[in-house]
Write a protein that holds these residues in place. Sequence first.
Motif, PDB file in Angstrom:
ATOM      1  N   LEU A 150      33.409  52.700  64.052  1.00 55.54           N
ATOM      2  CA  LEU A 150      33.081  52.351  62.668  1.00 55.54           C
ATOM      3  C   LEU A 150      34.038  53.062  61.699  1.00 55.54           C
ATOM      4  CD1 LEU A 150      29.162  52.471  62.845  1.00 55.54           C
ATOM      5  CD2 LEU A 150      30.662  50.472  62.926  1.00 55.54           C
ATOM      6  N   PHE A 167      37.321  51.283  61.603  1.00 56.52           N
ATOM      7  CA  PHE A 167      37.238  50.084  60.753  1.00 56.52           C
ATOM      8  C   PHE A 167      37.380  50.473  59.277  1.00 56.52           C
ATOM      9  CE2 PHE A 167      34.395  47.634  63.946  1.00 56.52           C
ATOM     10  CZ  PHE A 167      35.508  47.075  64.524  1.00 56.52           C
ATOM     11  N   PHE A 217      40.179  49.352  56.692  1.00 55.36           N
ATOM     12  CA  PHE A 217      39.754  48.509  55.577  1.00 55.36           C
ATOM     13  C   PHE A 217      40.149  49.129  54.237  1.00 55.36           C
ATOM     14  CE2 PHE A 217      36.330  46.861  52.712  1.00 55.36           C
ATOM     15  CZ  PHE A 217      36.681  45.525  52.781  1.00 55.36           C
ATOM     16  N   TYR A 231      43.761  48.725  53.475  1.00 61.79           N
ATOM     17  CA  TYR A 231      44.160  47.342  53.211  1.00 61.79           C
ATOM     18  C   TYR A 231      44.369  47.055  51.732  1.00 61.79           C
ATOM     19  CZ  TYR A 231      44.451  42.865  55.697  1.00 61.79           C
ATOM     20  OH  TYR A 231      44.898  41.732  56.324  1.00 61.79           O
ATOM     21  N   PHE A 284      44.010  42.349  47.523  1.00 64.69           N
ATOM     22  CA  PHE A 284      42.976  42.145  46.510  1.00 64.69           C
ATOM     23  C   PHE A 284      41.864  41.224  47.011  1.00 64.69           C
ATOM     24  CE2 PHE A 284      40.999  40.161  42.867  1.00 64.69           C
ATOM     25  CZ  PHE A 284      40.828  41.217  41.991  1.00 64.69           C
ATOM     26  N   TRP A 285      42.271  40.076  47.597  1.00 65.25           N
ATOM     27  CA  TRP A 285      41.246  39.098  47.965  1.00 65.25           C
ATOM     28  C   TRP A 285      40.540  39.459  49.261  1.00 65.25           C
ATOM     29  CZ3 TRP A 285      39.167  36.447  44.348  1.00 65.25           C
ATOM     30  CH2 TRP A 285      39.913  36.235  43.183  1.00 65.25           C
ATOM     31  N   ALA A 286      41.249  40.140  50.162  1.00 64.64           N
ATOM     32  CA  ALA A 286      40.580  40.584  51.385  1.00 64.64           C
ATOM     33  C   ALA A 286      39.474  41.583  51.052  1.00 64.64           C
ATOM     34  CB  ALA A 286      41.574  41.224  52.347  1.00 64.64           C
ATOM     35  N   VAL A 289      36.567  39.743  49.291  1.00 65.35           N
ATOM     36  CA  VAL A 289      35.724  39.049  50.269  1.00 65.35           C
ATOM     37  C   VAL A 289      34.931  40.060  51.098  1.00 65.35           C
ATOM     38  CG1 VAL A 289      35.777  37.657  52.362  1.00 65.35           C
ATOM     39  CG2 VAL A 289      37.194  37.022  50.440  1.00 65.35           C
ATOM     40  N   GLY A 290      35.619  41.103  51.576  1.00 62.12           N
ATOM     41  CA  GLY A 290      34.974  42.077  52.464  1.00 62.12           C
ATOM     42  C   GLY A 290      33.805  42.790  51.805  1.00 62.12           C
ATOM     43  N   VAL A 308      30.273  41.083  51.156  1.00 62.79           N
ATOM     44  CA  VAL A 308      29.257  41.058  52.211  1.00 62.79           C
ATOM     45  C   VAL A 308      28.135  42.049  51.881  1.00 62.79           C
ATOM     46  CG1 VAL A 308      28.811  41.524  54.651  1.00 62.79           C
ATOM     47  CG2 VAL A 308      30.855  40.300  53.980  1.00 62.79           C
ATOM     48  N   ALA A 309      28.508  43.196  51.273  1.00 64.33           N
ATOM     49  CA  ALA A 309      27.503  44.221  50.962  1.00 64.33           C
ATOM     50  C   ALA A 309      26.424  43.684  50.028  1.00 64.33           C
ATOM     51  CB  ALA A 309      28.181  45.445  50.336  1.00 64.33           C
ATOM     52  N   TYR A 344      24.884  41.102  50.057  1.00 63.93           N
ATOM     53  CA  TYR A 344      23.841  40.305  50.707  1.00 63.93           C
ATOM     54  C   TYR A 344      22.717  41.163  51.261  1.00 63.93           C
ATOM     55  CZ  TYR A 344      27.534  36.895  50.298  1.00 63.93           C
ATOM     56  OH  TYR A 344      28.516  36.089  49.798  1.00 63.93           O
ATOM     57  N   GLU A 345      22.903  42.491  51.154  1.00 65.79           N
ATOM     58  CA  GLU A 345      21.802  43.363  51.548  1.00 65.79           C
ATOM     59  C   GLU A 345      20.769  43.202  50.444  1.00 65.79           C
ATOM     60  OE1 GLU A 345      19.177  46.203  52.413  1.00 65.79           O
ATOM     61  OE2 GLU A 345      20.340  46.526  50.611  1.00 65.79           O
ATOM     62  N   PRO A 346      19.548  42.741  50.770  1.00 62.68           N
ATOM     63  CA  PRO A 346      18.634  42.266  49.726  1.00 62.68           C
ATOM     64  C   PRO A 346      18.184  43.344  48.738  1.00 62.68           C
ATOM     65  CG  PRO A 346      17.616  42.159  51.924  1.00 62.68           C
ATOM     66  CD  PRO A 346      19.035  42.546  52.117  1.00 62.68           C
TER      67      PRO A 346
END
Lengths: 254, 255
Positions: A153, A156, A160, A163, A172-174, A177-178, A181-182, A184-186
């Motif tokens: 981890l 990674f 990341f 990057y 910038f766009w990676a 996008v990356g 994802v965070a 979406y943690e409700p």
Amino acid sequence: MKNLLANLWEKIVTSRPWKATFRYGLPNNPLDRSLIMTESLFFHLHPVKVNKKSIKPLYSMGLGIITTVMFIILSITGIFLMFYYVPSTELAYFDIVKLQTKVPFGQLLRNMHRWGAHAMVLTAILHMVRVFYTGAYKPPREINWIIGVFLLLATFIGSFTGYLLPWDQLAFWAITVGTSVATYEPLMGKTIQKILLGGPEVGQASLTRFYGLHVMVVPAVLFILIAFHLWRVRKDGGLAANEIPDEMEAENDN
Amino acid sequence: MTTKDRSFSRGSRKTYNLVEIVKSPTTMKDRGPENTIFAFPIVAILELALALGSTLFLILFSLLKDAPLEELANPLITTDPAKAPWYFMGLQEMLEHMHPTLAGIILPGVAVAFLISIPFIDYSKENAGVWFSTAYGKKIVGWTALYTVISMTGFVLLDNAFPPRELLRDVLPNLITQSVIPGSVMTFLVVLPVLVLMRTKKEKPTAREVMLVLFTVLFFTGVVLTLTGFLFRGPGFELYLPWAMPNGYNPLDGL
Ligand code: HEM
């Protein structure tokens, strides 16, 4: 001539500076080959004598060592990159361009850091796969397996965070996008993303944070975890291949 | 005296002997010195060779291929496609097939929790250090790998052709089409090979065998999803063949 060289060798290895540094003679006999281990840092990695089974190339495929080597190369090339790079949205991209076009071996330096990072992620994954399929996570190596999961981890995260630093469209766009994802943690998703980026979107605050994580926090964590990991390999009795009883080995060889 | 009982002879210059009661397991229990070699210089040289070899390889590769650098970052111009680094493409690919909380948070969380719990589910010491443990284990891994590559590729293609989230949007609530359906399909695909293992083996499968199945499913699912996202997704995040991407897009440029 041969005698002369031998005499010279003998002079060197019996000289005071040599003995003060190494504390043993020329390692051409069992005792000195033992002393060279017990008296040196290398003893933290290997016992004096190693079981033949654990050095068969097809057992470990050397993947853990290659991952360690990649980490060392990344640390060295990373320091050189820091000499030429300023983590500012105004300067970062042009620093990279300058590095590639004006600095001697700058392009090579950047290439080695980038490809080395990809290689480290890849070999860490493959190393885990090797460890799993050889059943090397079984007792007493449970904790080292878990340290390994955290190493993966951390690898990674290190890759990341790096990057983003060139501050080009790809970066910038990676990262956009990356980090999305965070969200979406409700429960805390939006907060987590805000903490990561230092704001609602990728900007100077994100670059500052990613830079700090990338050059300081993640390498420190990796260094400590790798040191602990390697020490545990030694404490757990070397590689798991050593556990194979000799009789079984004999069967396999037939 | 068998070879097993023979011990190291006392060193001529050594005037003492170290004696210790060692509880098994230890590296040298049941093993004679003839199976060992000196760490110095043999192991040291092998490790040095490996280190120099991989460094040399990296330098050569870096001389041949330059790291990519695109235009200056511009928040106003979105790249198409916008992709995460390759090792996160498996995650991004999953986002295409299910609710983001399931794809981005729950399933990765389950995967990490599974990895951490492996040594506590399979704690037998049997066959540690042997690739695939047994000949049967090797067979399990081979078949599971084949199964996973086929079924996960099938899942990606089918779900892409007939996405329940869109086809059933007006019929069923979002929770069902985005989470329950893909979640159930994934669970089924993971559990199926375990059931097959239980049916085909006469005795109860060992914990190691179940782990071999589950890890192989996890690893090859990761491989399939990562390759799909990284190589086969082009503009609009649509599926294309890597060598036939529209707009001159080359997935390898994004490394
Ligand atoms: C930065 C990443 C890592 C580094 C630098 C590293 C380094 C090493 C090294 C040098 C060894 C000695 C044997 C070999 O070369 O294979 C080793 C062994 C081991 N590693 Fe790692 N490792 C890393 C990640 C991992 C991961 C991701 C796992 C598992 C989740 C793991 C679990 C283990 C275990 C259990 C052993 C003992 C293997 C045996 O006894 O056969 N490591 N590691």
